[in-house]
Design a protein around this motif. Sequence first.
Motif, short mmCIF file in Angstrom:
data_model
loop_
_atom_site.label_atom_id
_atom_site.label_comp_id
_atom_site.label_asym_id
_atom_site.label_seq_id
_atom_site.Cartn_x
_atom_site.Cartn_y
_atom_site.Cartn_z
N TYR A 134 43.01 111.06 -16.58
CA TYR A 134 42.00 110.83 -15.55
C TYR A 134 40.91 109.90 -16.06
O TYR A 134 40.50 108.96 -15.38
CB TYR A 134 41.40 112.16 -15.09
CG TYR A 134 40.25 111.99 -14.13
CD1 TYR A 134 40.48 111.65 -12.81
CD2 TYR A 134 38.94 112.13 -14.56
CE1 TYR A 134 39.43 111.47 -11.92
CE2 TYR A 134 37.89 111.96 -13.68
CZ TYR A 134 38.14 111.63 -12.37
OH TYR A 134 37.10 111.43 -11.51
N THR A 153 42.32 106.39 -16.38
CA THR A 153 42.54 105.81 -15.05
C THR A 153 41.23 105.34 -14.44
O THR A 153 41.15 104.24 -13.90
CB THR A 153 43.21 106.84 -14.12
OG1 THR A 153 44.44 107.25 -14.71
CG2 THR A 153 43.48 106.25 -12.76
N GLU A 154 40.20 106.18 -14.55
CA GLU A 154 38.89 105.79 -14.01
C GLU A 154 38.34 104.58 -14.75
O GLU A 154 37.74 103.69 -14.15
CB GLU A 154 37.90 106.95 -14.10
CG GLU A 154 38.16 108.04 -13.10
CD GLU A 154 37.99 107.56 -11.67
OE1 GLU A 154 36.96 106.95 -11.35
OE2 GLU A 154 38.92 107.79 -10.87
N TYR A 155 38.53 104.53 -16.06
CA TYR A 155 38.05 103.39 -16.84
C TYR A 155 38.74 102.10 -16.39
O TYR A 155 38.10 101.08 -16.17
CB TYR A 155 38.29 103.64 -18.33
CG TYR A 155 37.87 102.48 -19.21
CD1 TYR A 155 36.54 102.26 -19.51
CD2 TYR A 155 38.82 101.61 -19.73
CE1 TYR A 155 36.15 101.21 -20.30
CE2 TYR A 155 38.44 100.54 -20.53
CZ TYR A 155 37.11 100.35 -20.81
OH TYR A 155 36.73 99.29 -21.59
N LYS A 185 40.33 101.56 -13.57
CA LYS A 185 40.06 101.28 -12.16
C LYS A 185 38.73 100.57 -11.98
O LYS A 185 38.59 99.73 -11.11
CB LYS A 185 40.07 102.60 -11.37
CG LYS A 185 39.83 102.44 -9.88
CD LYS A 185 39.99 103.76 -9.15
CE LYS A 185 38.80 104.63 -9.40
NZ LYS A 185 38.80 105.87 -8.62
N ASN A 186 37.77 100.89 -12.82
CA ASN A 186 36.43 100.34 -12.67
C ASN A 186 36.15 99.16 -13.59
O ASN A 186 35.00 98.83 -13.85
CB ASN A 186 35.39 101.44 -12.91
CG ASN A 186 35.43 102.48 -11.82
OD1 ASN A 186 35.42 102.16 -10.65
ND2 ASN A 186 35.50 103.74 -12.22
N LEU A 202 27.79 102.88 -13.76
CA LEU A 202 28.90 103.62 -14.36
C LEU A 202 28.75 103.73 -15.87
O LEU A 202 29.07 104.77 -16.47
CB LEU A 202 30.23 102.97 -14.00
CG LEU A 202 30.64 103.07 -12.53
CD1 LEU A 202 31.86 102.22 -12.24
CD2 LEU A 202 30.90 104.52 -12.14
#
Length: 142
Positions: free
Chosen positions: A68, A71-73, A75-76, A87
Amino acid sequence: MLPSPVLSLSASSTPPLHVLRGILRHVKSSPSYKALASASPSTSLPPPPAGGGKTSGQDMSEATLRDYVLTEYRKNMSVTPQREVMLRRIAYDYLVLKDDLTDRKRLHELDGGADTKLSPAELTRRAAARAGLQVPKMDPGL
């Protein structure tokens, strides 16, 4: 609008990969739900949710949480500069929080039961040493 000097010295100056690695290091060292359940069978943990529990906070395993975060890293990586600053601050604040909680846990474990293990004189000496002081020599006959 200029960022505040306090935030620019900490969150903005810390490289994003450094923050990401720190968060992943904490994910790796934190106990999973299954490890907590097997380590202390006497404590009553709530049962894991049905359906795999991939989105549940209580059943998030190390691999799921790590995936997770990554993925967030990823994605952003291509967001607007204002969102990137926000962020980065959130990630940095989370890393500092986890570092502080880990340190607090370690200190709590060190202090746990100190009053039953140590003499009052030793407790006084340690408390004074934490404050940068020395306890004066006392005559044992008094």
